[in-house]
Write a protein that holds these residues in place. Structure first.
Motif, PDB file in Angstrom:
ATOM      1  N   LEU A  48      -5.105 -11.395  12.664  1.00  0.00           N
ATOM      2  CA  LEU A  48      -6.263 -12.152  13.324  1.00  0.00           C
ATOM      3  C   LEU A  48      -7.434 -11.216  12.960  1.00  0.00           C
ATOM      4  N   GLY A  49      -7.900 -11.381  11.628  1.00  0.00           N
ATOM      5  CA  GLY A  49      -9.107 -10.527  11.243  1.00  0.00           C
ATOM      6  C   GLY A  49      -8.918  -9.467  10.364  1.00  0.00           C
ATOM      7  N   PRO A  50      -7.836  -9.221   9.710  1.00  0.00           N
ATOM      8  CA  PRO A  50      -7.923  -7.778   9.140  1.00  0.00           C
ATOM      9  C   PRO A  50      -8.138  -7.942   7.581  1.00  0.00           C
ATOM     10  N   ILE A  51      -8.236  -6.753   6.798  1.00  0.00           N
ATOM     11  CA  ILE A  51      -8.355  -6.851   5.324  1.00  0.00           C
ATOM     12  C   ILE A  51      -6.876  -6.832   5.037  1.00  0.00           C
ATOM     13  N   ILE A  52      -6.591  -7.913   4.047  1.00  0.00           N
ATOM     14  CA  ILE A  52      -5.312  -8.316   3.566  1.00  0.00           C
ATOM     15  C   ILE A  52      -5.165  -7.602   2.088  1.00  0.00           C
ATOM     16  N   GLY A  53      -4.041  -6.799   2.011  1.00  0.00           N
ATOM     17  CA  GLY A  53      -3.777  -6.259   0.797  1.00  0.00           C
ATOM     18  C   GLY A  53      -2.335  -5.676   0.449  1.00  0.00           C
ATOM     19  N   ARG A  54      -1.925  -5.399  -0.654  1.00  0.00           N
ATOM     20  CA  ARG A  54      -2.467  -5.346  -1.739  1.00  0.00           C
ATOM     21  C   ARG A  54      -2.720  -6.817  -2.252  1.00  0.00           C
ATOM     22  N   TYR A  55      -2.087  -7.620  -1.805  1.00  0.00           N
ATOM     23  CA  TYR A  55      -1.948  -8.871  -2.483  1.00  0.00           C
ATOM     24  C   TYR A  55      -2.173  -9.948  -1.372  1.00  0.00           C
ATOM     25  N   GLY A  56      -3.365 -10.761  -0.979  1.00  0.00           N
ATOM     26  CA  GLY A  56      -3.386 -11.686  -0.268  1.00  0.00           C
ATOM     27  C   GLY A  56      -2.616 -13.077  -0.649  1.00  0.00           C
ATOM     28  N   ASN A  57      -2.110 -13.662   0.286  1.00  0.00           N
ATOM     29  CA  ASN A  57      -1.078 -14.882   0.174  1.00  0.00           C
ATOM     30  C   ASN A  57       0.338 -14.363  -0.429  1.00  0.00           C
ATOM     31  N   ARG A  58       0.925 -15.500  -0.964  1.00  0.00           N
ATOM     32  CA  ARG A  58       2.178 -15.426  -1.503  1.00  0.00           C
ATOM     33  C   ARG A  58       2.718 -14.956  -2.819  1.00  0.00           C
ATOM     34  N   ILE A  59       3.892 -14.272  -3.098  1.00  0.00           N
ATOM     35  CA  ILE A  59       4.303 -14.032  -4.237  1.00  0.00           C
ATOM     36  C   ILE A  59       5.766 -14.371  -4.287  1.00  0.00           C
ATOM     37  N   ALA A  60       6.043 -15.334  -5.197  1.00  0.00           N
ATOM     38  CA  ALA A  60       7.557 -15.943  -5.152  1.00  0.00           C
ATOM     39  C   ALA A  60       8.565 -14.841  -5.489  1.00  0.00           C
ATOM     40  N   ASN A  61       9.570 -15.003  -4.276  1.00  0.00           N
ATOM     41  CA  ASN A  61      10.652 -14.148  -4.441  1.00  0.00           C
ATOM     42  C   ASN A  61      10.374 -12.645  -4.185  1.00  0.00           C
ATOM     43  N   GLY A  62       9.179 -12.247  -3.987  1.00  0.00           N
ATOM     44  CA  GLY A  62       8.834 -10.818  -3.739  1.00  0.00           C
ATOM     45  C   GLY A  62       8.903 -10.201  -5.229  1.00  0.00           C
ATOM     46  N   ARG A  63       8.815 -10.893  -6.261  1.00  0.00           N
ATOM     47  CA  ARG A  63       8.839 -10.240  -7.754  1.00  0.00           C
ATOM     48  C   ARG A  63       7.859 -10.596  -8.626  1.00  0.00           C
ATOM     49  N   PHE A  64       7.487  -9.875  -9.637  1.00  0.00           N
ATOM     50  CA  PHE A  64       6.674 -10.060 -10.642  1.00  0.00           C
ATOM     51  C   PHE A  64       6.863  -9.187 -11.840  1.00  0.00           C
ATOM     52  N   THR A  65       6.479  -9.444 -12.936  1.00  0.00           N
ATOM     53  CA  THR A  65       6.789  -8.613 -14.141  1.00  0.00           C
ATOM     54  C   THR A  65       5.326  -8.354 -14.628  1.00  0.00           C
ATOM     55  N   LEU A  66       5.063  -7.076 -14.995  1.00  0.00           N
ATOM     56  CA  LEU A  66       3.920  -6.782 -15.458  1.00  0.00           C
ATOM     57  C   LEU A  66       4.020  -5.703 -16.492  1.00  0.00           C
ATOM     58  N   ASP A  67       3.623  -5.860 -17.766  1.00  0.00           N
ATOM     59  CA  ASP A  67       3.588  -5.127 -19.125  1.00  0.00           C
ATOM     60  C   ASP A  67       5.153  -4.877 -19.224  1.00  0.00           C
ATOM     61  N   GLY A  68       5.983  -5.863 -19.238  1.00  0.00           N
ATOM     62  CA  GLY A  68       7.452  -5.964 -19.309  1.00  0.00           C
ATOM     63  C   GLY A  68       8.313  -5.273 -18.481  1.00  0.00           C
ATOM     64  N   GLN A  69       7.696  -4.765 -17.255  1.00  0.00           N
ATOM     65  CA  GLN A  69       8.212  -3.981 -16.172  1.00  0.00           C
ATOM     66  C   GLN A  69       8.480  -5.061 -14.947  1.00  0.00           C
ATOM     67  N   GLU A  70       9.397  -5.241 -14.478  1.00  0.00           N
ATOM     68  CA  GLU A  70       9.857  -6.005 -13.136  1.00  0.00           C
ATOM     69  C   GLU A  70       9.515  -5.203 -11.840  1.00  0.00           C
ATOM     70  N   TYR A  71       8.856  -5.608 -11.044  1.00  0.00           N
ATOM     71  CA  TYR A  71       8.521  -4.893  -9.765  1.00  0.00           C
ATOM     72  C   TYR A  71       9.015  -5.856  -8.479  1.00  0.00           C
ATOM     73  N   THR A  72       9.685  -5.256  -7.472  1.00  0.00           N
ATOM     74  CA  THR A  72      10.308  -5.865  -6.455  1.00  0.00           C
ATOM     75  C   THR A  72       9.705  -5.414  -5.064  1.00  0.00           C
ATOM     76  N   LEU A  73       9.110  -6.508  -4.500  1.00  0.00           N
ATOM     77  CA  LEU A  73       8.400  -6.319  -3.187  1.00  0.00           C
ATOM     78  C   LEU A  73       9.175  -6.947  -2.053  1.00  0.00           C
ATOM     79  N   ALA A  74       8.508  -6.498  -0.841  1.00  0.00           N
ATOM     80  CA  ALA A  74       9.524  -7.279   0.296  1.00  0.00           C
ATOM     81  C   ALA A  74       9.154  -8.712   0.563  1.00  0.00           C
ATOM     82  N   GLN A  75      10.398  -9.367   0.905  1.00  0.00           N
ATOM     83  CA  GLN A  75      10.517 -10.663   1.105  1.00  0.00           C
ATOM     84  C   GLN A  75      10.351 -10.972   2.613  1.00  0.00           C
ATOM     85  N   ASN A  76       9.071 -10.890   3.056  1.00  0.00           N
ATOM     86  CA  ASN A  76       8.792 -10.991   4.337  1.00  0.00           C
ATOM     87  C   ASN A  76       8.035 -12.350   4.869  1.00  0.00           C
TER      88      ASN A  76
END
Length: 380
Positions: free
Chosen positions: A100-128
């Motif tokens: 209800l009105g906060p700053i959203i971050g680091r990433y607003g909205n959704r990231i599929a499966n809580g995973r992304f790859t950056l510069d060849g390294q995979e990062y795992t995030l919470a699946q919430n």
């Protein structure tokens, strides 16, 4: 003696008339006031900053999560009312809210499966969120105490700063973030985002205020929405972008001209409407430049309130509070029920780290992220 008596009587009359002037005739004093909002269980205090401009608009911000606690603006009759959804006390915010009105971050909205790859390294995030990551994780920016600096003046502002450490919620890099809320003299709330990192990361901040321009008298189905976008992102049933940009023409998503929100929101013949339970989608602005441009407007005909949204971002997530259920109540005791507000979350595209064809959300060392969004209020 008659002259003296006449002067005394005149002075008394002037004083009486001055005392009896209605409060509304006095120009409000622009400025900012800081008060204690409450304490977390560990004893840390959260502050509340009340900003007022010369026109009498009032905005309240807390450094806990950067929440917009309230925005008070006049209707066409001059009546000041709150036009955002909130909860009564700091304790209610500390328990957690449906954003209800906060700053959203680091990433607003959704990231599929809580995973992304950056510069060849995979990062795992919470699946919430249905097996996906949303809004920065369970302990995102909305649950942090930010360092606050009040800036007094004709256009009062509060500058919030936060260091998101390397690995926080699974994201790489020490990310230094500053968010500045400025209450402008033209009844506009300006939000400036700025960030730097010491390691490549992804960053997509936004604000998640729910607006209700009726003064919280009814749901937002009679609000007229315009979005300057000819495309919307298609999603799968879990609301993850498929990568396809759909034309809004001939669909319930066509708001290129002001259209009442409730007109087509229940058109379940449209697959995307079914997936979102209404509107919960990312509109892609026709103007993809980084200049400040008009991205959307919302108008409530009964109150006459108009809100214009200007942004440097390439998209906006429009969310019509489809999941609010009335369990929460605001400080006036009004249940925050389904479709009682509309969010206009200016941002980059959801799941951008997993779509090479989407505008990049990567931030690297020696770069500075900068973004501006303005919510401007008026009447017509």
């Amino acid at each position: 003696m008659k002259l003296v008596a006449l002067l005394v009587a005149s002075t008394f009359l002037v004083r009486s008339m001055t005392h009896e002037l209605p409060q509304s005739s006095q120009a409000p004093k622009a400025g900012i006031e800081k008060t204690v909002f409450g304490k977390l269980p560990d004893g840390r205090e959260a502050d509340l900053f009340t900003m007022t401009n010369a026109a009498g608009m009032v905005v309240k911000i807390t450094n806990y999560g950067g929440y917009i606690v309230s925005i008070t603006t006049p209707d066409k009759a001059g009546k000041q009312e709150d036009v955002t959804l909130g909860v009564p006390t700091f304790a209610d915010y500390a328990k957690g809210t449906p954003s209800l009105g906060p700053i959203i971050g680091r990433y607003g909205n959704r990231i599929a499966n809580g995973r992304f790859t950056l510069d060849g390294q995979e990062y795992t995030l919470a699946q919430n969120n249905n097996g996906n990551h949303i809004h920065g994780g369970p302990t995102g920016f909305d649950k942090r105490i930010w360092t606050a600096k009040a800036i007094d003046g004709k256009e009062p502002a509060v500058q919030l700063s936060y260091l998101s450490k390397d690995g926080e919620e699974g994201y790489p890099g020490n990310l230094s973030v500053t968010v500045t809320y400025t209450l402008q003299k033209d009844n506009a709330l300006r939000i400036d985002y700025k960030a730097t990192t010491d390691k490549a990361t992804v960053f997509n901040p936004t604000n998640h205020a729910y607006f209700n321009l009726s003064g919280l008298k009814q749901d937002v189905m009679n609000h007229e929405l315009m979005v300057a976008a000819d495309k919307v992102l298609a999603t799968d049933p879990k609301q993850i972008p498929t990568g396809e940009l759909l034309s809004v023409a001939g669909t319930p998503f066509d708001f290129r001209k002001p259209t009442t929100i409730g007109t087509r929101i229940n058109d379940t013949t449209n697959t995307q409407i079914r997936y979102g339970k209404g509107y919960d989608h990312c509109w892609v602005f026709t103007d993809q430049s980084k200049k400040l441009k008009l991205g959307a407007t919302v108008y409530e005909p009964t109150s006459g309130r108009l809100m214009e949204v200007f942004t440097t971002e390439p998209a906006v997530q429009v969310y019509t509070a489809n999941n609010l259920n009335g369990n929460l109540k605001n400080k006036e005791g009004i249940p925050l029920s389904r479709r009682f507000g509309v969010c206009l979350e200016t941002q980059h595209f959801p799941d951008s780290p997993n779509h090479a064809n989407f505008p990049s959300t990567v931030l690297r060392p020696n770069e500075t992220f900068q973004s501006t969004t303005i919510y401007k209020f008026s009447v017509k």
